[in-house]
Design a protein around this motif. Structure first.
Motif: not given
Lengths: 335, 314
Positions: B108-127
């Motif tokens: 749970x923790x590792x998958x959450x960290x990975x998904x938040x990392x990916x989401x933040x990266x893509x969100x920041x790049x797109x924004x």
């Protein structure tokens, strides 16, 4: 609005093609082999022939367009032929399951009613429970009812269906012996007694799926009602001397339903996903179970077709939700 | 300014103390935090105290009931050596729940960290970068239109053997499940982060930072990321809850970890066949999953209120 709908429909074609491509390539690139389950005693040259017989000899850029042609042209032709007795298909090759060697769509058509009954019923029940809960929770914000509603929806979010389903079986089938734990799909409703039996076996799967829907929809309903209850037009309506029931159930409810209806439309695909697990628990032989069996048997055409049908459902529901939003709320203009 | 006024002035406080004060007022969130800490300690420190090998077979003592069953039924087979009973092969259930919880929480923790990392990266790049916005958001919409649970099942089945061969049976499946959950659950975070970054980009402090020549990289790390931290934290709690549920669902469908490798979902799945005789075996892992997810959801609820400066301090 019509132009917007047509534009969205046109955009959804490349989207769906791309999704089909992603699913196809995932199945293609994956090292899993449909021949892996075969006995090791089969000589390699026979294995190669079997592989060719399954249509796996061609490279992907031949098979992918072929699958698209079968899905979008040949299958609808067969469907029209069956419905009107015409002969458009002319014996063309259909999508064939590796496992049963029968057309994929025939198997899906066999499984569809069970899934639709359970899933459709649970969605209707879930929404019907959720709407009053959401309305009362918002109208009496922070009351005991609201707190209880929040708690129930928290539970709906947190308790996974494979636990709530098993828990219901333990309580109602094992301990109390009120309800059957296995959903008998061969059961035919002929008279009152068989109807009661059908009702009894549907209660548990429907309630398990409905809990998830209720949790979500009641939250949205409450939030949307709260937004509208604070608006000026509500004060005006009250000031005009309208009765409270007219204000809440006519003015506020109608306006609050606009976002909720789109949420209900968007939730339909996810409930089909939830059905995969619920069908496994109650042993309903529906689409979800078919997908699991096909996956375990490396039945690539079946997996591909079911997954793609789910993708079509998601894309269509997104479109319907957006179009409905525009129709229901005249303030929203897409063009 | 006299000394007296200086003394009455409060010391500057870290804003996180304000957040904590607000968080404390949310009873459910505090209860959730207490439970999450308890369950984390239970699965991390528990095996050190309860020093029983979860995989050890003991056929003589198979099918023991939990000790509390002796209260209702004097005939029930119980033993103090196995307070939660044993399974059909005589393995201790408490040790299995601890070991299973370790894996479920780690996934749970590792998958959450990975998904938040990916989401933040893509969100920041797109924004932040206008050129990437259309492309990345179109991609996000496409991924959102994929039927994720079936695809996850397909991935589990197809990539299972090669990864097991490459990284060993346990690590291979762990990597597969974590990556699978991570790359199918980043989309909501990306959308939220993108929206917030786009709003922040138009603010004066960003203009000021740009006017003194701050490069993009530092602009993002120094000025934008700290300001979108609160939505990221909230979506991280939601991500943890869904990751735990997804992992258990995969295990429950028989497509998760191998059977000698317990997780909560796996123990639940293995116990379903015998639940008529031994309902407690289904109950314990199911309760563990549900209560953990419930507590994480309540923490997320409390965090959302605590991090919102409009609600805080009222």
């Amino acid at each position: 609005m019509l132009i917007y709908t047509i534009r969205r429909l046109l955009i959804s074609i490349p989207t769906l093609l791309f999704i089909a491509f992603v699913i196809f390539m995932l199945l293609e690139l994956a090292p899993g082999d449909p021949m892996a389950q075969m006995p090791l005693t089969i000589p390699p040259e026979v294995k190669e022939k079997m592989r060719l017989a399954l249509g796996l000899g061609e490279p992907w850029w031949v098979r992918f367009p072929l699958w698209l042609k079968q899905f979008f042209i040949v299958e609808p032709q067969y469907w029209i032929d069956n419905a009107f007795g015409t002969n458009f298909a002319d014996g063309a090759q259909r999508i064939i399951s590796f496992q049963s060697r029968s057309p994929v769509f025939d198997v899906i058509a066999e499984r569809m009613p069970q899934t639709l009954w359970v899933v459709g019923m649970s969605y209707v029940v879930g929404v019907l429970i959720a709407l009053p809960i959401g309305i009362i929770s918002a109208y009496r914000q922070y009351s005991v009812f609201d707190q209880a509603g929040t708690f129930v929806s928290m539970i709906g979010f947190s308790v996974p269906p494979f636990f709530s389903g098993v828990l219901l079986i333990v309580i109602f089938s094992v301990q109390l012996k009120w309800l059957p734990s296995i959903y008998d799909t061969t059961h035919v409703v002929t008279d009152w007694d068989s109807f009661v039996f059908q009702l009894r076996q549907m209660i548990m799967p429907v309630m398990v799926l409905a809990l998830q829907t209720t949790a979500q929809v009641s939250r949205y309903m409450r939030a949307s009602m709260l937004d509208n209850l604070g608006q000026d037009y509500v004060r005006t309506a009250r000031a005009k001397g309208m009765s409270e029931s007219v204000v809440v159930l006519k003015h506020v409810l109608r306006n609050s339903m606009i976002p909720v209806i789109t949420v209900i439309a968007l939730g339909i695909p996810s409930i089909f996903g939830g059905a995969i697990i619920t069908e496994q628990i109650f042993k309903v032989n529906g689409l979800g179970q078919l997908l699991i069996i096909a996956l375990q048997g490396s039945d690539i055409p079946m997996v591909m077709t079911i997954t793609f049908l789910l993708a079509v459902l998601i894309v269509m529901m997104n479109l319907i939700a957006d179009v409905l939003y525009g129709i229901l709320d005249p303030r929203i203009r897409y063009d | 300014m006299t000394d007296a006024t200086l003394n009455t002035m409060e010391k500057p406080r870290n804003q996180w103390w304000d957040v904590w004060d607000q968080f404390k007022t949310h009873k459910g969130a505090v209860a959730g935090l207490v439970f999450l800490i308890f369950i984390t300690l239970f699965v991390t420190i528990g095996p050190i105290i309860w020093d029983v090998d979860p995989g050890k077979l003991n056929i003589r003592n198979k099918n023991l009931r939990p000790i509390y069953m002796a209260l209702f039924d004097s005939e029930a087979k119980t033993a103090w050596a196995n307070p939660m009973g044993t399974d059909n092969l005589g393995r201790d259930i408490m040790a299995n729940i601890m070991q299973g919880g370790r894996i479920s929480l780690a996934v749970g923790w590792t998958a959450m960290i990975l998904s938040v990392f990916l989401g933040t990266l893509i969100g920041v790049l797109a924004g932040y970068f206008k050129r990437l916005d259309g492309l990345l958001m179109r991609f996000t919409d496409l991924v959102l239109a994929l039927p994720l649970l079936p695809l996850l099942l397909v991935m589990m089945l197809l990539f299972r053997d090669p990864l097991r061969a490459a990284f060993g049976p346990e690590n291979g499946i762990f990597i597969l499940i974590v990556v699978g959950i991570g790359i199918t659950s980043w989309m909501q975070t990306a959308r939220i982060v993108r929206g917030d970054v786009m709003a922040l980009k138009e603010r004066e402090f960003v203009l000021a930072a740009r006017s003194i020549g701050t490069p993009s990289r530092r602009m993002i790390t120094r000025h934008l990321l700290p300001n979108v931290l609160s939505p990221i934290l909230v979506s991280a709690t939601l991500g943890l809850a869904t990751a735990i549920i997804t992992e258990s669902a995969l295990s429950f469908l028989g497509l998760g970890f191998p059977s000698d490798f317990p997780t909560w979902g796996k123990i639940l799945f293995d116990s379903v066949d015998r639940m008529t005789q031994f309902p407690e075996r289904v109950l314990w892992p199911g309760l563990a999953i549900s209560l953990t997810v419930l507590s994480v959801n309540y923490i997320g609820d409390g965090l959302r209120d605590a991090l919102d400066p409009r609600i805080r301090g009222q």
